[in-house]
Design a protein around this motif. Structure first.
Motif, short mmCIF file in Angstrom:
data_model
loop_
_atom_site.label_atom_id
_atom_site.label_comp_id
_atom_site.label_asym_id
_atom_site.label_seq_id
_atom_site.Cartn_x
_atom_site.Cartn_y
_atom_site.Cartn_z
N SER A 3 0.82 -1.22 0.00
CA SER A 3 0.00 0.00 0.00
C SER A 3 0.85 1.27 0.00
O SER A 3 0.33 2.37 -0.20
CB SER A 3 -0.94 0.01 1.22
OG SER A 3 -0.21 0.22 2.42
N LEU A 4 2.16 1.12 0.23
CA LEU A 4 3.06 2.28 0.25
C LEU A 4 3.79 2.37 -1.09
O LEU A 4 4.65 1.53 -1.38
CB LEU A 4 4.07 2.14 1.38
CG LEU A 4 5.11 3.27 1.48
CD1 LEU A 4 4.45 4.57 1.94
CD2 LEU A 4 6.26 2.88 2.41
N PRO A 5 3.48 3.36 -1.92
CA PRO A 5 4.24 3.53 -3.16
C PRO A 5 5.72 3.72 -2.84
O PRO A 5 6.08 4.43 -1.90
CB PRO A 5 3.63 4.80 -3.78
CG PRO A 5 2.27 4.92 -3.17
CD PRO A 5 2.42 4.37 -1.77
N GLU A 6 6.57 3.07 -3.62
CA GLU A 6 8.00 3.09 -3.28
C GLU A 6 8.57 4.49 -3.24
O GLU A 6 9.45 4.80 -2.43
CB GLU A 6 8.78 2.21 -4.26
CG GLU A 6 8.63 2.59 -5.71
CD GLU A 6 9.16 1.52 -6.65
OE1 GLU A 6 9.72 1.90 -7.70
OE2 GLU A 6 9.03 0.32 -6.35
N GLN A 7 8.02 5.39 -4.08
CA GLN A 7 8.55 6.76 -4.08
C GLN A 7 8.15 7.53 -2.82
O GLN A 7 8.74 8.57 -2.50
CB GLN A 7 8.07 7.53 -5.32
CG GLN A 7 6.58 7.80 -5.38
CD GLN A 7 5.80 6.68 -6.05
OE1 GLN A 7 6.32 5.56 -6.20
NE2 GLN A 7 4.59 6.98 -6.49
#
Length: 352
Positions: free
Chosen positions: A173-177
């Protein structure tokens, strides 16, 4: 407070915000996620011993239900004791956590994998590059900053930074950026909370017993909180942990006069409703106890707020340790029973 500053453990607790912020800015999340995907495994096992095992419990509970591989928390101690029960079947991604990276069980897991599952992919997350985990030639290794290699007996910044590192890699759920921003926001939040946490720990009475409660990943954060109290109080303050709904099913009998309780409330509204019900019940049923629900901003999923709650328990534990006249950095000094790196374990050969 002045007296506590001489202890490495106290300084290591307070250093966590700066460590998180700096580490999050340099962690190569995109590269590591690509490597994880390339392993092609459909199960990820989080492995460690003691606090390092509890990291896996928090992660597995916090990642439950997301698409992709299945996540399991399997203590290193279980695998080393019964390697043939675990190291069989299709390859699993073994994620090993270790502050020192050189405990007998960390070494034993490497030995067991070499003997029974040499082709299984390995990801070692450690605070000590010069260790069995740090030098495992068959593993992808993430070495945390030297500042996380706690010099005190209790795992503090090592626990939180290893947990957050794995959360950044596996939380879909956490975008890598967004990972650096998440670390920085958590760091800022803890930095803001630390003065209140310190005041609360200083003001807290020395309890006869302590209980920590929560749901999902916060239940296992409660487990780590209870361990910190027992470790730093050298067993003089018995501490229990349980889930919010599980506590009524017998473990509540642990609560006697001067048993103080902390409830780690969930950010999820449905789960939090159960937390609030238990909070009201405990305050009614145990008027001699102090029942506390720490005020944590609910900006993050429970997986990510777990180290914020544990930071409060770390501070409670060092204040109680100091009040008991113990050496906060080595509560078992002179006893020969517990040591910073577990000793006394004899590894037995693993035969294919």
């Amino acid at each position: 407070m002045t007296g506590l500053t001489r202890h490495a453990t106290f300084r290591e607790i307070l250093a966590q915000p700066a460590i998180w912020s700096a580490w999050g800015a340099q962690l190569s999340v995109a590269d590591l996620r690509a490597w994880v995907t390339a392993t092609g495994t459909d199960e990820v096992w989080f492995c460690g011993a003691g606090t390092s095992a509890y990291i896996g419990d928090i992660l597995a509970a916090g990642l439950e239900g997301q698409p992709g591989p299945r996540f399991r928390a399997i203590p290193t101690t279980d695998i080393v004791a019964r390697p043939h029960a675990y190291l069989r079947g299709s390859p699993k991604l073994i994620v090993s956590f270790g502050r020192s990276g050189k405990s007998a069980e960390s070494i034993g897991l490497v030995v067991a994998l070499d003997a029974l599952a040499p082709t299984w992919p390995r990801l070692n997350i450690t605070c000590n590059a010069a260790s069995a985990l740090g030098r495992d030639p068959k593993a992808r290794v993430i070495t945390l900053p030297e500042a996380t290699h706690d010099q005190g007996f209790a795992m503090t910044s090592s626990f939180s930074t290893m947990l957050l590192t794995a959360a950044a890699l596996f939380d879909a759920s956490l975008p890598e950026q967004d990972s650096p921003r998440r670390f920085a926001t958590l760091a800022d939040t803890l930095q803001t909370l630390l003065p209140d946490f310190t005041d609360a720990a200083r003001a807290a009475r020395l309890p006869q017993r302590a209980v920590f409660l929560g749901s999902g990943p916060l239940a296992f954060a409660a487990r780590e909180a209870a361990l910190k109290v027992m470790e730093l109080a050298a067993g003089r303050i018995p501490a229990l942990w349980d889930s919010t709904l599980g506590f009524r099913h017998g473990p509540k009998s642990f609560t006697v006069e001067k048993t103080d309780l902390w409830l780690f409330r969930s950010a999820d509204p449905h789960t939090r409703a159960y937390d609030e019900d238990l909070l009201a019940e405990l305050r009614t049923q145990f008027p001699q106890s102090k029942v506390t629900a720490p005020a944590i901003p609910h900006h993050f999923p429970d997986l990510w707020s777990a180290p914020l709650y544990v930071a409060l328990a770390q501070l409670l534990a060092i204040h109680w340790s100091d009040a008991l006249g113990l050496n906060v950095d080595d509560p078992f000094a002179g006893q020969g029973t517990l040591t910073r790196v577990v000793s006394g374990v004899r590894l037995h050969p693993v035969t294919p």
